[in-house]
Design a protein around this motif. Sequence first.
Motif, short mmCIF file in Angstrom:
data_model
loop_
_atom_site.label_atom_id
_atom_site.label_comp_id
_atom_site.label_asym_id
_atom_site.label_seq_id
_atom_site.Cartn_x
_atom_site.Cartn_y
_atom_site.Cartn_z
N CYS A 194 55.38 46.63 41.43
CA CYS A 194 54.04 47.88 40.99
C CYS A 194 54.84 48.46 40.65
N VAL A 195 54.22 49.48 39.93
CA VAL A 195 54.12 51.20 39.54
C VAL A 195 53.05 52.16 39.50
N SER A 196 53.35 52.85 40.46
CA SER A 196 52.37 53.80 40.75
C SER A 196 51.95 55.25 40.11
N VAL A 224 50.37 49.09 39.15
CA VAL A 224 50.07 48.50 38.23
C VAL A 224 50.89 47.53 38.45
N GLY A 225 50.34 46.00 38.71
CA GLY A 225 51.79 45.34 38.41
C GLY A 225 51.95 44.44 37.78
N ILE A 226 52.90 44.85 37.29
CA ILE A 226 53.19 43.68 35.94
C ILE A 226 54.52 43.73 36.04
N ALA A 256 54.11 51.35 32.95
CA ALA A 256 54.71 50.82 33.67
C ALA A 256 54.61 49.71 32.93
N ALA A 257 55.11 48.84 31.78
CA ALA A 257 55.58 47.45 31.54
C ALA A 257 57.60 47.86 30.97
N GLN A 258 56.94 49.49 30.86
CA GLN A 258 58.31 49.98 30.53
C GLN A 258 59.51 50.22 31.95
N ARG A 259 58.40 51.08 32.98
CA ARG A 259 59.12 50.83 33.83
C ARG A 259 59.77 49.55 35.07
#
Length: 473
Positions: A194-196, A224-226, A256-259
Motif C-alpha cells: 500500500c502507498v499513501s 493505492v494497493g499495487i 505507487a507502482a514505482q514505489r
Amino acid sequence: MKEVLLSTCEKEFIPRAVSEGRRLDGRTLLEYRKLRIDYGGDWGCCVVCLGDTKVLAQASCEIQQPKTTRPNEGILFINVEFSPMGAPHFEPGRPSEQAVQCNRLIEKCLKESRCVDLESLCIVSDEKVWQIRVDVSVLNDGGALVDAASIAALASLAHFRRPDVTLDGEEVIVHRDPAERDFLPLSLHHHPVCVSFGLFNGGRDVVVDPAVLEERTAEAQIVVGINAYRELTALHLGGTGSPATNQLVMTCASLAAQRASEVVRIIKETLAKDSEARLKRSRVSFMDFINLQKITTLSQEAMVTALGELTMGRAKDEPDDGDAEENLEAMEHNPKSPMSGMVVESVFRDSAVIIPKGDIGTWQGPLPREEEEEIGMGGPNQWDVNVSEMRASSDSDGGEDEDVQLVAQVSRADKPPMAEIELSGSEEEEVITLEPKEMNLDQGSDGVIESSPDDGSKYGKNKKKKKRKASQR
C-alpha cells in the motif's frame, strides 16, 4: 486519552508550506522516508521502520477445519492492533475507526488479491487445512501507518516457514522438529503493498508518504494497493476535500507502482541477507535494530534538513540520496545552491548556526557556560554564603557607620565537677540525719535563718522561747 487538537498555526502553515514545495522534515513532495526491515530469530517475525513509524509483525500457523464454501483452501487471517504504545490516543481493546480502516485495507491488498496460494495449505480436503495468522502491532505512529503495516505483513509472510506434514493412512503427522524435515515457505504469487498520498489545496499539490501532521491537515487522502507488476489490488479515497479527478488517480497509481517495485526489491534483498546469515549460523535478532548507544527521544535529526530555503531550495541537479549530512556537504560545493558560500559553525554543545564563510567567529549569540554540568547532576548551590568574605567586606567598610558595637564579651565559667557519691553495696540505702549544730545555721532578727559557722547556741535559746510562748497561750 483524546487526540491532541491541531492549532490554527499548524492548520494554516502546513498547506502553505506544501504549496511552496516544502515539508516539515525537509523532504520534497515526492520523496519517501527511509525504509528499514529487520527480522527476528523466529520465522515470520519482522520489524519495519518507515521514518519514525515502527510496526511489528508476527506470522503463525495452526491446523483448522476449512470453510464449507472453500474446502480445499487454507485460511489467511490478518489482525492489526493499535495499542497505546503507538500513540496516546489509541485505546486498548476497542478498535478505532482508523484501526478498522487499516485492517480492511491490508486485507484487500493481501487477502482478496490472493497473493498467498491458499490451496497449498490444504492437508486433507474438507477436514484439515493450515490457518496462517498475521498479527501486526503498531509500535510508533509517525504517519503512513497503512504503508508500514502492509510492508510488515508482506515481509512476515515471505519470511515465514511452516512445518511439513505427512499422512499415514488417516493419521496426520506434523514434523515440528526441523532436524526431521525442513520447514516449508509459503507460496506467494505476487507482492502487493500500500502507498499513501495526501492531497492539499484542492488536489493541486500531492504529497507522498505523509507524516502525522500532514495526514491530519490534508484535505483528502488516497491509498493505492499495487504490486510490482502494476496490478491494482486496492484503492481507497478518503477525506473531506474536493474529490480527486481521474488524472490525479492515474498519477498516484503510477507513482505507487514505482514505489512498489522499490519496496519489493528491498524485501527480497533483506530476505536474502537473512537466509545467508542463518546458513552461516550467525546470530539473527533485533540487536541491530535496537541501538542502545544512541538516544533517539526528542532527537533533532530533521533540523539538519529543515532549515527553510537553505535545504528546501536545493537545485535540481543536486544529489539527494536521503542522507542529510552528505546532501548538506554537496550543496556547499554547488555554486547554484543557496548553501554555497555558507558554513556551519558550532556554537556550543548540541548547537550550531549557518553563517557566511567570511563571518566565522563573529557570531554574537549566547555564549556557552564555563562549566557544563551533566544532565541530571545539577549545579552548585547558589544559596551558599561565604561568611569570611562577608566579614572581610564589612571590615573594609570601616566601623564608624556600624549600628551595632561590641561592648563586652561574656563567657560562662565552667561549673565545678560534682563530688562522687559512694553508695553502699546493700539494697537498703543508708539514711543520715543532719543535726542543726552540724548545719551551722543561725536566725537573724528578721526571722531569716542565717548561717553561723562559729557558734550554734543562739538557735537553741530561740527554740526554748518559742515553746514558752506557746504554753502561756
